[in-house]
Design an enzyme around this catalytic site. Structure first.
Site, PDB file in Angstrom:
ATOM      1  N   GLU A 276       0.826  -1.210   0.000  1.00 21.85           N
ATOM      2  CA  GLU A 276       0.000   0.000   0.000  1.00 21.85           C
ATOM      3  C   GLU A 276       0.858   1.257   0.000  1.00 21.85           C
ATOM      4  O   GLU A 276       0.527   2.248  -0.661  1.00 21.85           O
ATOM      5  CB  GLU A 276      -0.942  -0.006   1.208  1.00 21.85           C
ATOM      6  CG  GLU A 276      -2.035  -1.064   1.144  1.00 21.85           C
ATOM      7  CD  GLU A 276      -2.923  -0.896  -0.067  1.00 21.85           C
ATOM      8  OE1 GLU A 276      -3.495   0.188  -0.255  1.00 21.85           O
ATOM      9  OE2 GLU A 276      -3.042  -1.859  -0.849  1.00 21.85           O
ATOM     10  N   TRP A 279       2.012   1.651  -3.488  1.00 18.96           N
ATOM     11  CA  TRP A 279       0.936   2.207  -4.326  1.00 18.96           C
ATOM     12  C   TRP A 279       0.940   3.734  -4.230  1.00 18.96           C
ATOM     13  O   TRP A 279       0.785   4.436  -5.240  1.00 18.96           O
ATOM     14  CB  TRP A 279      -0.424   1.684  -3.864  1.00 18.96           C
ATOM     15  CG  TRP A 279      -0.968   0.520  -4.620  1.00 18.96           C
ATOM     16  CD1 TRP A 279      -1.091  -0.761  -4.175  1.00 18.96           C
ATOM     17  CD2 TRP A 279      -1.467   0.506  -5.968  1.00 18.96           C
ATOM     18  NE1 TRP A 279      -1.639  -1.554  -5.152  1.00 18.96           N
ATOM     19  CE2 TRP A 279      -1.888  -0.808  -6.259  1.00 18.96           C
ATOM     20  CE3 TRP A 279      -1.609   1.488  -6.957  1.00 18.96           C
ATOM     21  CZ2 TRP A 279      -2.432  -1.171  -7.493  1.00 18.96           C
ATOM     22  CZ3 TRP A 279      -2.163   1.134  -8.187  1.00 18.96           C
ATOM     23  CH2 TRP A 279      -2.554  -0.173  -8.447  1.00 18.96           C
ATOM     24  N   TRP A 308     -21.783  10.949 -19.509  1.00 14.68           N
ATOM     25  CA  TRP A 308     -22.210  10.911 -18.117  1.00 14.68           C
ATOM     26  C   TRP A 308     -23.620  11.468 -17.972  1.00 14.68           C
ATOM     27  O   TRP A 308     -23.977  12.431 -18.644  1.00 14.68           O
ATOM     28  CB  TRP A 308     -21.252  11.725 -17.250  1.00 14.68           C
ATOM     29  CG  TRP A 308     -19.812  11.342 -17.404  1.00 14.68           C
ATOM     30  CD1 TRP A 308     -18.839  12.040 -18.057  1.00 14.68           C
ATOM     31  CD2 TRP A 308     -19.181  10.153 -16.903  1.00 14.68           C
ATOM     32  NE1 TRP A 308     -17.643  11.385 -17.994  1.00 14.68           N
ATOM     33  CE2 TRP A 308     -17.820  10.212 -17.294  1.00 14.68           C
ATOM     34  CE3 TRP A 308     -19.630   9.055 -16.172  1.00 14.68           C
ATOM     35  CZ2 TRP A 308     -16.902   9.205 -16.962  1.00 14.68           C
ATOM     36  CZ3 TRP A 308     -18.719   8.053 -15.843  1.00 14.68           C
ATOM     37  CH2 TRP A 308     -17.380   8.137 -16.237  1.00 14.68           C
ATOM     38  N   ASN A 343     -10.795   2.291   3.398  1.00 18.15           N
ATOM     39  CA  ASN A 343     -10.332   2.173   2.023  1.00 18.15           C
ATOM     40  C   ASN A 343     -11.226   1.281   1.161  1.00 18.15           C
ATOM     41  O   ASN A 343     -11.524   1.613   0.011  1.00 18.15           O
ATOM     42  CB  ASN A 343      -8.892   1.642   1.979  1.00 18.15           C
ATOM     43  CG  ASN A 343      -8.342   1.627   0.564  1.00 18.15           C
ATOM     44  OD1 ASN A 343      -8.258   2.657  -0.077  1.00 18.15           O
ATOM     45  ND2 ASN A 343      -7.980   0.459   0.071  1.00 18.15           N
ATOM     46  N   TRP A 361     -16.456  10.772 -12.834  1.00 16.39           N
ATOM     47  CA  TRP A 361     -15.606  10.473 -11.676  1.00 16.39           C
ATOM     48  C   TRP A 361     -15.005  11.728 -11.056  1.00 16.39           C
ATOM     49  O   TRP A 361     -14.708  11.767  -9.858  1.00 16.39           O
ATOM     50  CB  TRP A 361     -14.512   9.485 -12.057  1.00 16.39           C
ATOM     51  CG  TRP A 361     -13.595   9.936 -13.177  1.00 16.39           C
ATOM     52  CD1 TRP A 361     -13.743   9.678 -14.510  1.00 16.39           C
ATOM     53  CD2 TRP A 361     -12.400  10.705 -13.065  1.00 16.39           C
ATOM     54  NE1 TRP A 361     -12.717  10.239 -15.236  1.00 16.39           N
ATOM     55  CE2 TRP A 361     -11.877  10.874 -14.375  1.00 16.39           C
ATOM     56  CE3 TRP A 361     -11.715  11.263 -11.996  1.00 16.39           C
ATOM     57  CZ2 TRP A 361     -10.697  11.582 -14.628  1.00 16.39           C
ATOM     58  CZ3 TRP A 361     -10.532  11.982 -12.247  1.00 16.39           C
ATOM     59  CH2 TRP A 361     -10.042  12.132 -13.553  1.00 16.39           C
ATOM     60  N   TRP A 384      -9.689   7.250  -7.831  1.00 15.94           N
ATOM     61  CA  TRP A 384     -10.899   7.488  -8.609  1.00 15.94           C
ATOM     62  C   TRP A 384     -10.743   7.019 -10.055  1.00 15.94           C
ATOM     63  O   TRP A 384     -11.668   6.429 -10.625  1.00 15.94           O
ATOM     64  CB  TRP A 384     -11.290   8.969  -8.555  1.00 15.94           C
ATOM     65  CG  TRP A 384     -12.093   9.253  -7.327  1.00 15.94           C
ATOM     66  CD1 TRP A 384     -11.639   9.666  -6.118  1.00 15.94           C
ATOM     67  CD2 TRP A 384     -13.517   9.074  -7.185  1.00 15.94           C
ATOM     68  NE1 TRP A 384     -12.691   9.759  -5.219  1.00 15.94           N
ATOM     69  CE2 TRP A 384     -13.842   9.412  -5.849  1.00 15.94           C
ATOM     70  CE3 TRP A 384     -14.535   8.686  -8.041  1.00 15.94           C
ATOM     71  CZ2 TRP A 384     -15.158   9.366  -5.357  1.00 15.94           C
ATOM     72  CZ3 TRP A 384     -15.834   8.631  -7.556  1.00 15.94           C
ATOM     73  CH2 TRP A 384     -16.131   8.967  -6.242  1.00 15.94           C
TER      74      TRP A 384
END
Length: 474
Positions: A276, A279, A308, A343, A361, A384
């Site tokens: 993590e 990341w 959208w 998370n 988004w 996102w």
């Protein structure tokens, strides 16, 4: 005289810019410039602003023990923060300014401007790669190009970590270097924020307290991290992200503690937490190589061809936690009330907004930033875009979370849902994630699902396929 210009690096331990300035043997001033207009533009959450303000008070005290005054001023935006810096440089006869790099586009532009203006005065701006353990550009593939997929990036990162073991820089106190500063000669301003704040008192801000939280997580919960981290009713995550976001804690400190307590091979839980942290660095790496991400663009070009619906009523229901999907609503209420979200729930809530409600988004990305105490542009954008399937190494577009089954899997008895959606407290476990199917549902003051997941899934699949097909044909 040297200035250390602090931004999102609010610590004395393991701060490269501060350490280099101290080791110069010259007097040092630390400086922080609040920029409320830029913070608004970047959607900084009021609870994060409060955390920064409280941390600055503690940091001022910690720096004073090093004979380093902290000067503070409030400017409007990044551009005017450079003007404030220049005024201090002239006022105190500063010859060198030290900063730790930030990699987002506006921040890079700010520092480029500062370097240009300072050079006109004959002053050097020293920039350091401090935010990541391995600076963007230092972990690349065999062709020298940046990685666009996380797994090979992580593999190369871990190989490099074996060659360069984690080291935390310990500060050398100003007194130890035999310097004398006269704080009375340094103009002090009150730390008043012209920016909304929300109480962040649940998060301690003294360095000793922050380090104790790190030690407690590593010693007591990190080995179970892999098993516990996806279940929001369990205290299974580190909760250290707010400190990483404002730089009160460095990634090196986290890695050093993790690796010091247990030599490789690490337990599965510790390996997962290390992953993590990597990341987080991967997203910084992407921001550095792809300035378009700071402009709100999709990483994958076909993402701009998505259409959208952006239905305002549905967006508002999502924001308020009134969608009729209990796990989504519990997640959003946790965010609204605490400034933090688990998370796993971030992925579920984001997926629901994008792929069940067909909402851009970027609307969700902005809302999260406006609420999160640990809001950090690169990680928030990366998360996102992963959920939107438009990002680097994003979730395949045909993989769409079912909010009901996600709730059943990760909150099987509904403990988390009942805590944040108390109107469902009497719903039996069997129906807690589908309360409208309970025989006594009419007596519960809770909305029916605002959309049908199965139908919306088909709409989303068609939307994504059309966008990709259009891109392939042009």
């Amino acid at each position: 005289m040297r200035i250390v210009w602090l931004r999102r690096d609010l610590r004395t331990i393991d701060n490269t810019a501060l350490n280099v300035a101290i080791e110069s043997g010259e007097p040092v001033i630390a400086a922080f410039v609040a920029t409320p207009d830029s913070w608004r533009e970047h959607k900084m959450a009021p609870i994060q602003a409060d955390l920064i303000k409280r941390r600055l008070v503690e940091l001022k005290s910690e720096l004073s023990e090093l004979n380093i005054p902290l000067i503070y001023f409030e400017a409007q935006d990044y551009a005017s923060s450079v003007d404030v810096l220049l005024s201090w440089v002239k006022q105190y006869g500063v010859t060198n300014v030290h900063v730790n790099k930030e990699y987002e586009l506006n921040e890079v532009s700010r520092d480029d401007k500062a370097e240009s203006k300072l050079s006109e005065l004959g002053v050097m701006l020293h920039r350091y790669d401090d935010k990541c353990y391995f600076a963007p550009g230092s972990v690349v593939n065999k062709q020298g190009h940046y990685f666009k997929v996380f797994t090979p990036y992580k593999r190369a990162y871990l190989q490099k970590l074996e060659q360069y073991p984690v080291q935390v820089q310990k500060v050398k106190g100003a007194v130890e270097l035999g310097r004398e500063l006269r704080p009375q000669d340094i103009l002090q301003h009150d730390m008043t924020f012209n920016y909304p704040t929300e109480c962040s008192d649940v998060y301690p801000v003294k360095t000793t307290q922050i380090l104790e939280l790190l030690r407690a997580f590593v010693n007591e919960r990190s080995d179970d991290y892999q098993a516990d981290r996806d279940f929001p009713s369990i205290e299974g995550t580190s909760r250290l992200s707010p400190y990483l976001a404002i730089g009160a804690l460095s990634v090196r400190q986290c890695m050093a503690r993790l690796l010091y307590e247990q030599m490789p091979p690490l337990s599965e839980g510790r390996q997962t937490w290390l992953s993590e942290l990597i990341w987080r660095e991967f997203y910084q790496h992407l921001i550095y190589f792809e300035p378009k991400l700071s402009r709100g663009e999709s990483f994958l070009p076909w993402g701009r061809h998505l259409t959208w619906q952006n239905d305002e009523k549905r967006i508002q229901a999502w924001k308020e936690g009134m969608t009729g999907y209990p796990i989504v609503d519990a997640a959003m209420r946790q965010l609204n009330q605490t400034g933090w979200m688990h998370n796993r729930l971030r992925m579920i809530a984001a997926s629901f907004l994008i792929k069940d409600l067909q909402v851009d988004w970027r609307i969700g990305e902005d809302y999260f930033m406006s609420k999160l105490i640990d809001g950090e542009y690169s990680a928030n954008n990366g998360g996102w875009q992963w959920c939107a399937s438009t990002g680097c190494d994003g979730q395949p577009y045909f993989r769409i979370f079912n909010p009901t089954t996600q709730g059943e899997r990760f909150d099987p008895k509904g403990d988390f849902v009942r805590h944040w959606v108390p109107e469902l407290k009497n719903v039996p476990d069997k129906f807690i994630h589908q309360p409208s199917k309970w025989a006594n549902a009419k007596g519960v003051s809770y909305p029916s699902p605002i959309v049908d997941h199965k139908a919306q899934r088909e709409i989303t699949l068609a939307n994504y396929k059309n966008a990709k097909d259009f891109m392939d044909a042009t």
